[in-house]
Design a protein around this motif. Sequence first.
Motif, short mmCIF file in Angstrom:
data_model
loop_
_atom_site.label_atom_id
_atom_site.label_comp_id
_atom_site.label_asym_id
_atom_site.label_seq_id
_atom_site.Cartn_x
_atom_site.Cartn_y
_atom_site.Cartn_z
N ASN A 52 0.82 -1.21 0.00
CA ASN A 52 0.00 0.00 0.00
C ASN A 52 0.86 1.26 0.00
OD1 ASN A 52 -2.75 1.33 0.42
ND2 ASN A 52 -1.62 2.10 2.19
N GLY A 53 2.01 1.20 0.68
CA GLY A 53 2.92 2.35 0.68
C GLY A 53 3.42 2.68 -0.72
N TRP A 54 3.87 1.64 -1.45
CA TRP A 54 4.35 1.87 -2.81
C TRP A 54 3.21 2.26 -3.75
CZ3 TRP A 54 9.05 3.00 -3.16
CH2 TRP A 54 10.07 2.31 -2.50
N CYS A 55 2.02 1.70 -3.51
CA CYS A 55 0.90 1.92 -4.43
C CYS A 55 0.23 3.27 -4.21
CB CYS A 55 -0.14 0.81 -4.26
SG CYS A 55 0.38 -0.80 -4.87
N ASN A 56 -0.10 3.61 -2.98
CA ASN A 56 -0.94 4.77 -2.70
C ASN A 56 -0.19 5.98 -2.17
OD1 ASN A 56 -3.52 3.80 -3.49
ND2 ASN A 56 -3.58 2.55 -1.65
N LEU A 57 0.98 5.78 -1.56
CA LEU A 57 1.75 6.91 -1.04
C LEU A 57 2.81 7.36 -2.02
CD1 LEU A 57 0.89 8.04 1.68
CD2 LEU A 57 0.44 5.60 1.61
N ILE A 58 3.57 6.42 -2.57
CA ILE A 58 4.62 6.75 -3.54
C ILE A 58 4.07 6.68 -4.97
CG2 ILE A 58 6.94 6.19 -4.35
CD1 ILE A 58 6.83 7.12 -1.46
N VAL A 59 3.10 5.82 -5.18
CA VAL A 59 2.50 5.57 -6.51
C VAL A 59 3.59 5.15 -7.50
CG1 VAL A 59 0.84 6.37 -8.23
CG2 VAL A 59 0.82 7.37 -5.96
N SER A 60 4.28 4.09 -7.15
CA SER A 60 5.33 3.53 -8.01
C SER A 60 4.87 2.16 -8.48
CB SER A 60 6.65 3.43 -7.24
OG SER A 60 7.62 2.71 -7.99
N ALA A 61 4.42 2.07 -9.72
CA ALA A 61 3.95 0.80 -10.26
C ALA A 61 5.08 -0.22 -10.31
CB ALA A 61 3.35 1.01 -11.65
N ARG A 62 6.29 0.23 -10.60
CA ARG A 62 7.42 -0.70 -10.69
C ARG A 62 7.68 -1.38 -9.35
NH1 ARG A 62 12.70 -0.41 -9.51
NH2 ARG A 62 12.51 1.79 -8.91
N ASN A 63 7.73 -0.60 -8.27
CA ASN A 63 7.97 -1.18 -6.96
C ASN A 63 6.77 -1.98 -6.47
OD1 ASN A 63 10.69 -0.29 -5.91
ND2 ASN A 63 9.85 1.71 -6.46
N ALA A 64 5.58 -1.54 -6.84
CA ALA A 64 4.38 -2.31 -6.47
C ALA A 64 4.41 -3.69 -7.12
CB ALA A 64 3.13 -1.55 -6.89
N GLU A 65 4.79 -3.75 -8.40
CA GLU A 65 4.90 -5.04 -9.09
C GLU A 65 5.98 -5.91 -8.46
OE1 GLU A 65 5.69 -3.65 -12.96
OE2 GLU A 65 3.60 -3.13 -13.41
N ARG A 66 7.06 -5.29 -8.02
CA ARG A 66 8.15 -6.04 -7.39
C ARG A 66 7.68 -6.69 -6.09
NH1 ARG A 66 11.46 -4.42 -3.56
NH2 ARG A 66 10.93 -2.21 -3.84
N ILE A 67 6.97 -5.94 -5.26
CA ILE A 67 6.46 -6.50 -4.00
C ILE A 67 5.40 -7.56 -4.29
CG2 ILE A 67 5.18 -5.96 -1.88
CD1 ILE A 67 8.07 -5.08 -1.82
N TRP A 68 4.57 -7.32 -5.30
CA TRP A 68 3.54 -8.29 -5.68
C TRP A 68 4.18 -9.63 -6.06
CZ3 TRP A 68 -1.75 -7.88 -5.55
CH2 TRP A 68 -2.49 -8.82 -6.25
N GLU A 69 5.24 -9.55 -6.86
CA GLU A 69 5.94 -10.77 -7.27
C GLU A 69 6.67 -11.41 -6.09
OE1 GLU A 69 5.96 -12.41 -10.20
OE2 GLU A 69 4.38 -11.01 -10.77
N GLU A 70 7.17 -10.58 -5.19
CA GLU A 70 7.85 -11.12 -4.00
C GLU A 70 6.89 -11.92 -3.14
OE1 GLU A 70 11.24 -11.87 -1.83
OE2 GLU A 70 11.11 -10.71 -3.69
N MET A 71 5.65 -11.44 -3.03
CA MET A 71 4.63 -12.19 -2.29
C MET A 71 4.38 -13.55 -2.94
SD MET A 71 1.87 -9.15 -1.40
CE MET A 71 0.78 -10.22 -0.44
#
Length: 585
Positions: free
Chosen positions: A280-299
């Motif tokens: 949520n931090g990467w998605c809604n606070l930073i709004v970084s799709a690249r980092n959001a995808e990285r955490i999504w894949e890490e999960m």
Amino acid sequence: MIRIRSNLSVFSIALLRIRHNAITVNHCDIVHKPLMNASFNAFNSSNYYTFFAPPKFSFSVRFFSAESSSDDDYNEDDGDDDHDKNSSQLHLRDDGFVKDVKTILDIIHKPGSGPYEIKQKLEDCNVKASSELVVEVLSRVRNDWEAAFTFFLWAGKQPGYDHSVREYHSMISVLGKMRRFDTAWALVEEMRRGKTGESIVTPQTLLIMIRKYCAVHDVGRAINTFYAFKRFNFQVGLYEFQGLLSALCRYKNVQDAEHLLFCNKNVFPLDTKSFNIILNGWCNLIVSARNAERIWEEMSKRRIQHDVVSYASIISCYSKSSKLYRVLQLFEQMKKRNITPDRKVYNAVIFSLAKNRMVKEAVNLIIKMEDNNVTPDAITYNSLIKPLCKARKIDEAKEIFNVMLERGISPSIRTFHAFFRILRVKEEVFELLDKMKELGCNPTIETYIMLIRKFCRWRQLDEVKRIWNAMREDGIGHDRSSYIVLIHGLFLNCKVEEAYKYYIEMQEKGFLPEPKTESMLQAWLSGRQVTDSQATDLEHNQLEHGGLKKSVKPIQSKFDREKDFLREPETRSVSREGGFSFWEK
């Protein structure tokens, strides 16, 4: 509004109208970096308030062209409300309480009153301290920590009254916001001793301190405060650790929060909720799709299950990033995995559709949302109203607004902000502002900052002063952000002397100036000093050659006399330390 039901699904229509673009997810290994204390930057939490309005409401103002906006399009997360922030409705209280609050505020807001004068006047007033009074006053003077603390100390000495945990938390929050951490810790120690000898410190007390350190990006002290849980004999478990992660991410320290998550995986096991906080931090606070995808894949790599919160976060990120195809793709993926969408998921998808001018499909999705027993809220309708306003479709936005009211859904302050941004005439602005107050939706400091910026851009400085004074009349103190916006607006309108006056007032209140503001005014001061020096040299030459028979010394204003020491640039140099400028002797 006419309800439109299409024979095709919302997503079939949408997918036909956008080009299929395959998105490659780049997975990056987690890079462990030592925690670093970032520079101090005040973080202005937004606050949103709702009201219940009559079923019919129509704007009587005329709308013309729209203005661009840098406001966050979709996210309406709650702010860090450690204490009440202009949320009290005094008209619902008894007249005696309203009178007491007004008496205290008049004492505090009287021009030229310092802590000593405020203390003396409080001693002479006949106001009886109470828990509600203290919380109400602190919420209204939270941007003037000295006045708030003076009042807090006075109230604590009144007979028959003792501060409870709630009042301590309110004062600690004020002090933390103004970076008075030593004083805040002194109050924590006072809570620990207690008047009865028993500590009244709670885990929430330390969490407030953690949040305030995170707000100024002092990650090191935030972590040290987390370790202090044991010193206060509080249990430290996964819940408390997730509270630390949440506080870090709330104020955009997401990289540090991610580092902590993986470094402590042996102490606090990785689970879906912990990952969701980082996501949520990467998605809604930073709004970084690249980092959001990285955490999504890490999960996925660690076999951590994605839940509805995970989907809500990443869909919101793609929605803000204008990636409609990915939004719809993930929404369909949820169905295949039998994950029921919640309101946040629907709101993100509705916003993405409206943002891409697919209003009919967005309206159909609201209907489908209700069919699935998910009730729309103010954010749902804001997700339609804001894109419509930006697209200058004012009539449609007003229609959505009226439907919203007819259904008994209370508009938030963001609803009105969307309409404020498209107004182009001052009469329209004040008419809508009065309408807000009439309906019980009180403007927030963000509202006034927006209007100050707007009137400065319109070069209507009389209206700027009117808005500035209205803030105090409405019980909203001037904070750092409002001073910076006002100073920049005056400077750009060639009112540099006045801008400098507010700059000095800002510093006297303990607000740290923005580097850009400081350099801008220092450059002006240097230029003014050079001009004064050249004028002095010219007058001296004229005297030597008999060209000037009589020297008339200009009368300095009180402000110029007080700041006369700044007129010696050739003989003094400036050194910078801790964000401040000092004259070297």
